[in-house]
Structure formats: C-alpha cells, structure tokens
Design an enzyme around this catalytic site. Structure first.
Site, short mmCIF file in Angstrom:
data_model
loop_
_atom_site.label_atom_id
_atom_site.label_comp_id
_atom_site.label_asym_id
_atom_site.label_seq_id
_atom_site.Cartn_x
_atom_site.Cartn_y
_atom_site.Cartn_z
N GLU A 180 17.71 41.57 5.50
CA GLU A 180 16.52 42.31 5.92
C GLU A 180 15.31 41.40 6.08
OE1 GLU A 180 16.71 45.34 6.79
OE2 GLU A 180 18.62 45.95 5.90
N ARG A 210 21.60 49.19 17.23
CA ARG A 210 22.12 48.48 16.05
C ARG A 210 23.42 47.81 16.44
NH1 ARG A 210 24.02 46.27 12.12
NH2 ARG A 210 23.53 46.72 9.94
N ARG A 244 20.10 55.65 15.89
CA ARG A 244 20.16 54.39 16.64
C ARG A 244 21.46 54.31 17.43
NH1 ARG A 244 19.28 50.26 11.70
NH2 ARG A 244 21.07 51.51 11.02
#
Length: 278
Positions: free
Chosen positions: A89, A81, A131
């Site tokens: 999104e 990320r 992440r």
C-alpha cells in the site's frame, strides 16, 4: 456452410472478435477423394470435429492516472484493479505506507507513457468496491500484472473463480523470489514463525508453522496451529487444494493477511499459491 482450407484461418480470426453465440459450437473438417480439405458447421460422413480455441477479448481504454501499484484510473473515472497480484500500500488517509508501495506505483507510472491499455476480464468483472478487475496489457502486448511479479514489485493474490494466467503468475513470482528481487529482499516481508502472529503488522505477511489438527464447519475448513491460531479455506474452494488433512503435521509457509477476533487469529487462504509445504 462450406469453405476451403485457405479461408479457415480467416474464419478462426473472426471467431476471436465476434460473440461465440453467433457461431455454431462445432466445426467439422473433411477431405474428399482428391485430397481437398473443406470445413463446415454441419457434420457429414467421415468429417471430424475441429477443436476451436477462442482467445479472450481485449478492449483498449485511455488511462487518466495511476492510483497505486495495482490500481489504475481510466479517463471515464473507473478504477481498474489488476487481477492476480497485490502490491504494498501507499500512504493514504486510511493506512500508512508499506515498504515497496511507492516503488511499485512509480514503476507502473513509467510503463503507462502512452496512456492506453488493453483490459482483459476474467469470470468476475467487479469486486465489492465496484472496481473493474482485469489483466492489463500495453499496446505492445506487455502484460503488466505479470511484469509486476517478474520485478518483485507484487505478490500473487488469486481469488477464485478468477484464475486466468495463474500458472504464469506463480512462475514469475517464484523466479523473483529466488533472485530476491524487490520485496523478496526486504526484511519486512521475510517469513516469521506463526507463534509471533500476535505481533503482526497490517498488510500482506508470511508465517511458518505446523498445523496440528483440522476442523470443518459449514463455510470453512480450518487448519489449527493451536487453540488461538488457524488458517481457513472456504469450502467452495477446496477443490483447488490437495486434501487439507495432508497438510497436518507438515511444516508450512502461509502467505496473506491476518484477521483478529479478540485474542484469536486467522488467515483466509483463497488459493494453493498462498499455502506451501516447506
């Protein structure tokens, strides 16, 4: 250990690639009666300490694919990320597509033709989804987190304690916003009065309003707009902000995500870049 001036630059370069713990914490510079300069990790009479600026280390990784505008997947299947930014999104099983999401993903895909990136981590290396959190650089040095903002494809999203490059990221966003690039020219991302918060949509949003009071609890300090709407700052992050009472009675723009509990609404503000006086 003593070494001459011509080797000092080499020594500094080595510091960038070797763990700091393997070196002394201070280096001293001294000049003898003939003007010769030497450096040492041990203090001596007349020697002055030298400030050593260490550069963050970066590691090269192969990229498998782009997941969305702010997330890539490495060949080892780890998700990365991009730090300090948020893009709209894309469509998935969990959420609908947001305006600008596809454009950000396509731009990022176009940047990764070589399928290799350097990752640079900050203080917190993983998020709650496991992440990796990183600043991502191309082999030619291009900073992708920064470039997304420069092109109006992302917004600043700084979550302490990770704050590396925050000044540069904020400046890039301000420039794109001034030129109305990307999302800054889209009607979906224009600021609305906070009185309309009950009609909010999902995703990152902008609201304007005037807080009328302040309330502090054990975990948060809140700026109250009325008895149903507030924004909150974690007390652990208050040192990043001006005194919050200086915002009371002032016209503000608030940027972030809306959370609802019954008929009350709140927005969590992690960094001053998401809260500005108009």
């Amino acid at each position: 250990m003593f070494f001459s001036k011509k080797y000092y630059l080499i020594f500094c370069l080595i510091l960038n690639f070797v763990a700091p713990a393997s070196f002394a914490t201070e280096i001293y510079r001294s000049v003898d009666e003939k003007g010769r300069v030497t450096y040492s990790d041990r203090p001596s009479t007349g020697a002055a300490p030298v400030k050593i600026i260490s550069q963050p280390s970066r590691q090269l990784y192969p990229v498998a694919r782009v997941y969305d505008g702010d997330t890539i997947i490495l060949e080892d299947k780890k998700h990365v990320r991009l730090l300090g930014v948020n893009t709209p999104e894309i469509e998935s099983r969990q959420r609908a597509e947001e305006p600008g999401g596809v454009a950000a993903k396509k731009w990022l895909q176009a940047q990764l033709q070589e399928n290799k990136v350097y990752l640079e981590y900050d203080q917190v290396k993983r998020d709650k989804y496991k992440r990796l959190l990183a600043h991502v650089f191309l082999p030619d040095g291009k900073h992708l987190n920064l470039a997304l903002l420069e092109n109006g494809l992302a917004v600043v999203s700084i979550i302490p304690p990770n704050g590396r490059y925050s000044d540069k990221l904020i400046q890039a966003q301000q420039h794109a916003e001034k030129l109305k690039l990307g999302i800054w020219g889209m009607p979906e991302y224009q600021a609305r009065p906070i009185s309309q918060i009950a009609n909010h949509t999902k995703g990152w949003q902008r609201f304007t309003g005037i807080p009328v009071s302040i309330r502090k609890s054990k975990k948060y300090t809140r700026l109250l707009f009325n008895d149903k709407v507030d924004i909150r700052v974690a007390n652990t992050n208050l040192n990043l902000f001006p005194a919050l009472d200086t915002y009371v009675g002032k016209s503000l723009e608030i940027r972030g995500w809306v959370a609802r509990k019954k008929d009350s609404y709140t927005m969590l503000i992690n960094h001053p870049s998401s809260l500005r006086k108009l």
